[in-house]
Design an enzyme around this catalytic site. Structure first.
Site, short mmCIF file in Angstrom:
data_model
loop_
_atom_site.label_atom_id
_atom_site.label_comp_id
_atom_site.label_asym_id
_atom_site.label_seq_id
_atom_site.Cartn_x
_atom_site.Cartn_y
_atom_site.Cartn_z
N ASP A 149 -2.80 -12.95 5.87
CA ASP A 149 -4.16 -12.56 6.23
C ASP A 149 -4.15 -12.20 7.71
O ASP A 149 -4.09 -13.07 8.58
CB ASP A 149 -5.12 -13.73 5.97
CG ASP A 149 -6.55 -13.42 6.37
OD1 ASP A 149 -6.82 -12.29 6.83
OD2 ASP A 149 -7.41 -14.32 6.23
N LYS A 157 -12.02 2.33 13.13
CA LYS A 157 -10.63 2.69 13.44
C LYS A 157 -10.47 2.97 14.94
O LYS A 157 -9.46 2.59 15.54
CB LYS A 157 -10.19 3.90 12.61
CG LYS A 157 -10.03 3.62 11.13
CD LYS A 157 -8.92 2.62 10.84
CE LYS A 157 -7.55 3.24 11.04
NZ LYS A 157 -6.45 2.28 10.67
N GLY A 190 0.82 -1.20 0.00
CA GLY A 190 0.00 0.00 0.00
C GLY A 190 0.85 1.26 0.00
O GLY A 190 2.08 1.20 -0.07
N LEU A 242 1.55 3.55 2.41
CA LEU A 242 2.49 3.65 3.53
C LEU A 242 3.49 2.50 3.51
O LEU A 242 4.67 2.69 3.79
CB LEU A 242 1.72 3.67 4.85
CG LEU A 242 2.56 3.80 6.12
CD1 LEU A 242 3.43 5.06 6.08
CD2 LEU A 242 1.67 3.80 7.36
N TYR A 282 -16.25 4.10 9.10
CA TYR A 282 -14.78 4.05 9.04
C TYR A 282 -14.17 4.56 10.34
O TYR A 282 -13.31 3.91 10.94
CB TYR A 282 -14.30 4.89 7.85
CG TYR A 282 -12.81 5.11 7.82
CD1 TYR A 282 -11.93 4.06 7.63
CD2 TYR A 282 -12.27 6.39 7.98
CE1 TYR A 282 -10.55 4.26 7.60
CE2 TYR A 282 -10.91 6.61 7.95
CZ TYR A 282 -10.05 5.54 7.76
OH TYR A 282 -8.69 5.75 7.73
#
Length: 292
Positions: A45, A138, A13, A15, A134
């Site tokens: 995973d 988080k 990804g 980052l 979201y």
């Protein structure tokens, strides 16, 4: 010099790519990257505790840096279960494995844990109040990590992440600026962008510090802008002159998920604790545009 084994999850990804870049010349760490396309490494995973335990045990991991997240903010409104699996449950699994093996962990969170109704930069002590699926998932991930790993965990909340890799606002605005004669961008949402390279460097600062400083920290680039101002700067630095960019209100682009109107993060704790300065957003953007 002792070498530490560090596990970087989601290394394909934005980052994760930058973690690979900044750790390339770091001799103190033997980095184990997961999910890197084209490389001979088992895809991990992180929702499978047995698989996580196997990787951590096999490579004698000392530190986990979690770069995996479900970031499709609007999609999360329709599929909060999947968002929760990656943003919360998986964080708890990583934390549990880390605790079992005596590892430390660095985890990245978001400005969406706040309601965005403030008018001064959010500190780490500011009450959380997520307004989206979201943000809720988080925040739950943060809580699980703190509950399980306590003094062996660092959480870095960030915002408006971009890089030369993957999909992000900067690359989208470059594409639209080159293909559209005009564009409307919201001016009533303000915050501070974060160059993923700078965030990766901040993580390396955390894990290479002489002392371990657990807890929650905020990190984005310095400064305050709106998405409209950000777009103007992107086009100017890229030399795009054929697209007429105009400001608009958020309600002209209705979305399923609530976006924070104000999401500036106060970085005082990070700068003071680790004795560093944080790059100004325009300087980091210029560097990224040159890369692109």
């Amino acid at each position: 010099m002792k070498t530490y084994n560090i596990l970087i999850t989601g290394a394909n990804g934005q980052l994760g790519h930058e973690m690979r870049n900044v750790l390339a010349d770091e001799q103190r760490f033997n980095a184990i990257y997961t999910d890197v396309a084209g490389e001979d490494i088992t895809n991990l995973d992180i929702t499978d505790e047995t698989a996580v335990d196997r990787i951590v045990s096999q490579h004698a991991i000392d530190m986990i840096v979690n770069c995996v997240a479900y970031t499709a903010v609007d999609a999360a409104e329709d599929d909060e279960a999947t968002a929760a699996l990656l943003n919360a449950t998986a964080v708890g699994i990583l934390a549990s494995v880390a605790k079992r093996h005596g590892c430390r962990m660095v985890h990245v969170s978001t400005d969406y844990v706040f309601d965005g109704q403030g008018c001064v930069p959010y500190t780490e002590e500011h009450p959380t109040n997520p307004q989206s699926a979201y943000g809720r998932t988080k925040l739950n991930g943060e809580r699980l990590l703190i509950d399980i790993l306590a003094d062996d965990a660092v959480i870095l909340r960030t915002a408006w992440l971009y890089s030369p890799y993957g999909k992000n606002f900067v690359k989208t605005m470059l594409m639209l600026g080159q293909t559209k004669p005009s564009l409307k961008v919201v001016f009533d949402q303000v915050g501070a962008p974060t160059c993923a390279h700078d965030l990766a460097s901040a993580i390396v600062t955390v894990i290479t510090a002489d002392e371990w400083h657990p807890g929650i920290y905020h990190y984005s680039n310095e400064g305050v802008i709106s998405w409209y101002d950000f777009t103007i700067a992107i086009h100017r630095l890229a030399g795009i002159t054929g697209c007429d960019v105009q400001p608009c209100h958020s309600d002209e682009f209705p979305a399923k998920a609530h976006r924070p109107a104000y999401s500036v993060l106060d970085k005082t704790r990070f700068k003071t604790t680790f004795g560093v300065t944080v790059p100004y957003w325009l300087d980091s953007l210029e560097r990224t545009i040159k890369q692109l």
